[in-house]
Motif scaffolding. Structure first.
Motif, PDB file in Angstrom:
ATOM      1  N   LYS A  71      -2.852   7.184   0.450  1.00 52.38           N
ATOM      2  CA  LYS A  71      -3.024   8.253  -0.535  1.00 52.38           C
ATOM      3  C   LYS A  71      -2.197   8.039  -1.803  1.00 52.38           C
ATOM      4  O   LYS A  71      -2.281   8.826  -2.733  1.00 52.38           O
ATOM      5  CB  LYS A  71      -2.672   9.608   0.073  1.00 52.38           C
ATOM      6  N   GLY A  72      -1.409   6.972  -1.861  1.00 48.15           N
ATOM      7  CA  GLY A  72      -0.610   6.716  -3.037  1.00 48.15           C
ATOM      8  C   GLY A  72       0.857   7.045  -2.818  1.00 48.15           C
ATOM      9  O   GLY A  72       1.237   7.458  -1.728  1.00 48.15           O
ATOM     10  N   PRO A  73       1.672   6.842  -3.866  1.00 48.61           N
ATOM     11  CA  PRO A  73       1.287   6.409  -5.209  1.00 48.61           C
ATOM     12  C   PRO A  73       0.857   4.942  -5.243  1.00 48.61           C
ATOM     13  O   PRO A  73       1.044   4.215  -4.277  1.00 48.61           O
ATOM     14  CB  PRO A  73       2.572   6.628  -6.015  1.00 48.61           C
ATOM     15  N   GLY A  74       0.307   4.556  -6.399  1.00 43.95           N
ATOM     16  CA  GLY A  74      -0.132   3.188  -6.563  1.00 43.95           C
ATOM     17  C   GLY A  74      -1.079   3.060  -7.732  1.00 43.95           C
ATOM     18  O   GLY A  74      -1.100   3.916  -8.626  1.00 43.95           O
ATOM     19  N   SER A  75      -1.867   2.005  -7.720  1.00 40.97           N
ATOM     20  CA  SER A  75      -2.838   1.742  -8.769  1.00 40.97           C
ATOM     21  C   SER A  75      -3.899   2.838  -8.801  1.00 40.97           C
ATOM     22  O   SER A  75      -4.495   3.162  -7.768  1.00 40.97           O
ATOM     23  CB  SER A  75      -3.494   0.384  -8.522  1.00 40.97           C
ATOM     24  N   TYR A  76      -4.158   3.376  -9.977  1.00 41.41           N
ATOM     25  CA  TYR A  76      -5.161   4.430 -10.122  1.00 41.41           C
ATOM     26  C   TYR A  76      -6.512   3.936  -9.614  1.00 41.41           C
ATOM     27  O   TYR A  76      -7.154   4.585  -8.782  1.00 41.41           O
ATOM     28  CB  TYR A  76      -5.262   4.848 -11.594  1.00 41.41           C
ATOM     29  N   GLY A 101       0.989   8.072   3.060  1.00 45.48           N
ATOM     30  CA  GLY A 101       1.646   7.696   1.820  1.00 45.48           C
ATOM     31  C   GLY A 101       1.911   6.198   1.761  1.00 45.48           C
ATOM     32  O   GLY A 101       2.276   5.585   2.763  1.00 45.48           O
ATOM     33  N   THR A 102       1.727   5.620   0.591  1.00 39.21           N
ATOM     34  CA  THR A 102       1.965   4.185   0.416  1.00 39.21           C
ATOM     35  C   THR A 102       3.397   3.804   0.779  1.00 39.21           C
ATOM     36  O   THR A 102       3.646   2.763   1.402  1.00 39.21           O
ATOM     37  CB  THR A 102       1.686   3.778  -1.042  1.00 39.21           C
ATOM     38  N   LEU A 103       4.332   4.651   0.411  1.00 42.23           N
ATOM     39  CA  LEU A 103       5.738   4.340   0.688  1.00 42.23           C
ATOM     40  C   LEU A 103       6.039   4.438   2.184  1.00 42.23           C
ATOM     41  O   LEU A 103       6.874   3.699   2.705  1.00 42.23           O
ATOM     42  CB  LEU A 103       6.648   5.268  -0.113  1.00 42.23           C
ATOM     43  N   ASP A 104       5.340   5.321   2.896  1.00 42.75           N
ATOM     44  CA  ASP A 104       5.495   5.402   4.354  1.00 42.75           C
ATOM     45  C   ASP A 104       5.010   4.118   5.019  1.00 42.75           C
ATOM     46  O   ASP A 104       5.590   3.662   6.010  1.00 42.75           O
ATOM     47  CB  ASP A 104       4.708   6.602   4.895  1.00 42.75           C
ATOM     48  N   THR A 105       3.945   3.545   4.465  1.00 40.53           N
ATOM     49  CA  THR A 105       3.435   2.278   4.998  1.00 40.53           C
ATOM     50  C   THR A 105       4.463   1.166   4.816  1.00 40.53           C
ATOM     51  O   THR A 105       4.693   0.356   5.718  1.00 40.53           O
ATOM     52  CB  THR A 105       2.111   1.896   4.306  1.00 40.53           C
ATOM     53  N   LEU A 106       5.093   1.132   3.653  1.00 32.93           N
ATOM     54  CA  LEU A 106       6.118   0.109   3.412  1.00 32.93           C
ATOM     55  C   LEU A 106       7.311   0.277   4.345  1.00 32.93           C
ATOM     56  O   LEU A 106       7.887  -0.705   4.823  1.00 32.93           O
ATOM     57  CB  LEU A 106       6.579   0.170   1.947  1.00 32.93           C
ATOM     58  N   VAL A 107       7.686   1.517   4.620  1.00 32.43           N
ATOM     59  CA  VAL A 107       8.780   1.764   5.566  1.00 32.43           C
ATOM     60  C   VAL A 107       8.391   1.264   6.955  1.00 32.43           C
ATOM     61  O   VAL A 107       9.205   0.675   7.666  1.00 32.43           O
ATOM     62  CB  VAL A 107       9.150   3.262   5.596  1.00 32.43           C
ATOM     63  N   GLU A 142      12.828  12.848  -2.918  1.00 28.64           N
ATOM     64  CA  GLU A 142      11.446  12.995  -3.355  1.00 28.64           C
ATOM     65  C   GLU A 142      10.918  11.649  -3.879  1.00 28.64           C
ATOM     66  O   GLU A 142      11.674  10.843  -4.416  1.00 28.64           O
ATOM     67  CB  GLU A 142      11.354  14.029  -4.483  1.00 28.64           C
ATOM     68  N   THR A 143       9.632  11.432  -3.727  1.00 24.16           N
ATOM     69  CA  THR A 143       9.004  10.281  -4.367  1.00 24.16           C
ATOM     70  C   THR A 143       8.936  10.543  -5.866  1.00 24.16           C
ATOM     71  O   THR A 143       8.451  11.585  -6.298  1.00 24.16           O
ATOM     72  CB  THR A 143       7.582  10.074  -3.819  1.00 24.16           C
ATOM     73  N   ALA A 144       9.455   9.607  -6.659  1.00 25.46           N
ATOM     74  CA  ALA A 144       9.554   9.840  -8.103  1.00 25.46           C
ATOM     75  C   ALA A 144       9.542   8.514  -8.851  1.00 25.46           C
ATOM     76  O   ALA A 144       9.861   7.460  -8.287  1.00 25.46           O
ATOM     77  CB  ALA A 144      10.839  10.594  -8.425  1.00 25.46           C
ATOM     78  N   LEU A 194      -0.600   1.844  10.877  1.00 21.54           N
ATOM     79  CA  LEU A 194      -0.918   2.304  12.224  1.00 21.54           C
ATOM     80  C   LEU A 194       0.006   3.417  12.712  1.00 21.54           C
ATOM     81  O   LEU A 194      -0.459   4.470  13.172  1.00 21.54           O
ATOM     82  CB  LEU A 194      -0.888   1.122  13.193  1.00 21.54           C
ATOM     83  N   SER A 195       1.319   3.189  12.639  1.00 18.05           N
ATOM     84  CA  SER A 195       2.257   4.179  13.179  1.00 18.05           C
ATOM     85  C   SER A 195       2.153   5.539  12.480  1.00 18.05           C
ATOM     86  O   SER A 195       1.988   6.568  13.141  1.00 18.05           O
ATOM     87  CB  SER A 195       3.688   3.632  13.111  1.00 18.05           C
ATOM     88  N   PRO A 196       2.256   5.589  11.125  1.00 19.09           N
ATOM     89  CA  PRO A 196       2.107   6.896  10.477  1.00 19.09           C
ATOM     90  C   PRO A 196       0.715   7.499  10.654  1.00 19.09           C
ATOM     91  O   PRO A 196       0.561   8.718  10.724  1.00 19.09           O
ATOM     92  CB  PRO A 196       2.415   6.613   9.005  1.00 19.09           C
ATOM     93  N   ALA A 197      -0.315   6.654  10.754  1.00 19.62           N
ATOM     94  CA  ALA A 197      -1.676   7.167  10.958  1.00 19.62           C
ATOM     95  C   ALA A 197      -1.818   7.804  12.337  1.00 19.62           C
ATOM     96  O   ALA A 197      -2.412   8.888  12.484  1.00 19.62           O
ATOM     97  CB  ALA A 197      -2.693   6.048  10.798  1.00 19.62           C
TER      98      ALA A 197
END
Length: 220
Positions: A71-76, A101-107, A142-144, A194-197
Motif C-alpha cells: 500500500k506504500g509509500p513508494g512510486s506513485y 505497508g512497504t516499510l513493514d515489508t522491509l522490516v 510515524e512514517t514521514a 508473507l508475515s505481515p500479510a
C-alpha cells in the motif's frame, strides 16, 4: 475455510519501487515467486507474474483466499499498478483484499538482523527518503519524509545498532558515519510480505475493494 487439510493461499503483489514482484503463499510458505527490475515494466509484468505463479502451482485465482498488495509509500505509478491489479483480481474472483505497508515489508526482510533499531526507507527525491523507526519489531515513529543529513537518526544511533534498509539506504552510507550504522540497500519483495500479510489475514483486516487507495505520503 476450515476443511481438514485445507491450506490458506494468498497472492502477494509488490510494485512500490523499481522492483516488480509477485509471490504465492500456501499454508504460511512462499511456494512460487517472480520478480523483475526491468524499467517501467510493472504494468506489463504484474498480471503476467500472477498468472505464472498460479500456473506453476496448478491453481486458479478462485482457489486463493485473498490478495495482498503493497500500500506504500513508494512510486506513485508503481503503487497504482499494483493496487489496480489487486482490485481487479479481487473484484473478478470475489476475494478479500489485504494491504501491507512497504516499510513493514522491509522490516520483514530484516528479520535476521540483531540490530536494536530497524529503519526502513524508500527512496524519494534528492536526499529525501520516506522512513520510520522500528525498535525490537515495534514501530515507534510515524512514517514521514526525511531529508538525510549527518544528524539524521542521531538519537537512535547513540542508543545502539541501527539497520537502514531499503532502496533509500544508499543515500545514508556516505552521510551517516556512526559506528552503530548498518546498511542494506535493497528493494521490498513480495516474498517478504508473507508475515505481515498473514497477520492481517488472521486478524481479518480486509480493505474495501471499491474505495481502497494507496498511501502515497505526498501528493503526486
Amino acid at each position: 475455510r476450515t476443511e481438514i487439510g485445507y491450506m490458506e493461499k494468498i497472492l502477494l503483489i509488490e510494485t512500490s519501487t523499481a522492483l516488480c514482484s509477485v509471490a504465492l503463499a500456501e499454508d504460511g510458505l512462499v511456494t512460487a515467486y517472480r520478480e523483475s527490475s526491468a524499467p517501467k515494466a510493472h504494468a506489463s509484468l504484474t498480471a503476467v507474474f500472477v498468472q505464472e505463479v498460479l500456473e506453476e502451482r496448478g491453481l486458479k485465482l478462485a482457489d486463493c483466499d485473498a490478495v495482498c498488495v503493497s500500500k506504500g509509500p513508494g512510486s506513485y505509478t508503481g503503487l497504482r499498478v499494483g493496487v489496480s491489479t489487486a482490485k481487479g483480481l479481487c473484484f473478478g474472483a470475489g476475494l478479500p483484499l489485504l494491504a501491507v505497508g512497504t516499510l513493514d515489508t522491509l522490516v520483514a526482510q530484516a528479520a535476521e538482523s540483531d540490530c536494536r533499531f530497524i529503519i526502513p526507507m524508500i527512496d524519494a527525491r534528492r536526499m529525501e527518503v520516506y522512513a520510520c523507526v522500528f525498535e525490537n519489531g515495534v514501530q515507534i515513529t510515524e512514517t514521514a519524509p526525511v531529508i538525510v543529513d549527518e544528524n539524521s537518526f542521531a538519537e537512535y544511533l547513540e542508543q545502539g545498532p541501527c539497520l537502514f534498509i531499503g532502496d533509500g539506504a544508499g543515500k545514508c552510507t556516505d552521510v551517516l558515519r556512526h559506528s552503530n550504522a548498518r546498511f542494506c540497500q535493497c528493494h521490498p519483495k513480495a516474498s517478504a510480505m508473507l508475515s505481515p500479510a498473514m497477520k492481517a489475514y488472521n486478524e481479518k483486516r480486509f480493505e474495501d475493494v471499491a474505495y481502497f487507495e494507496p498511501f502515497y505520503l505526498k501528493e503526486f
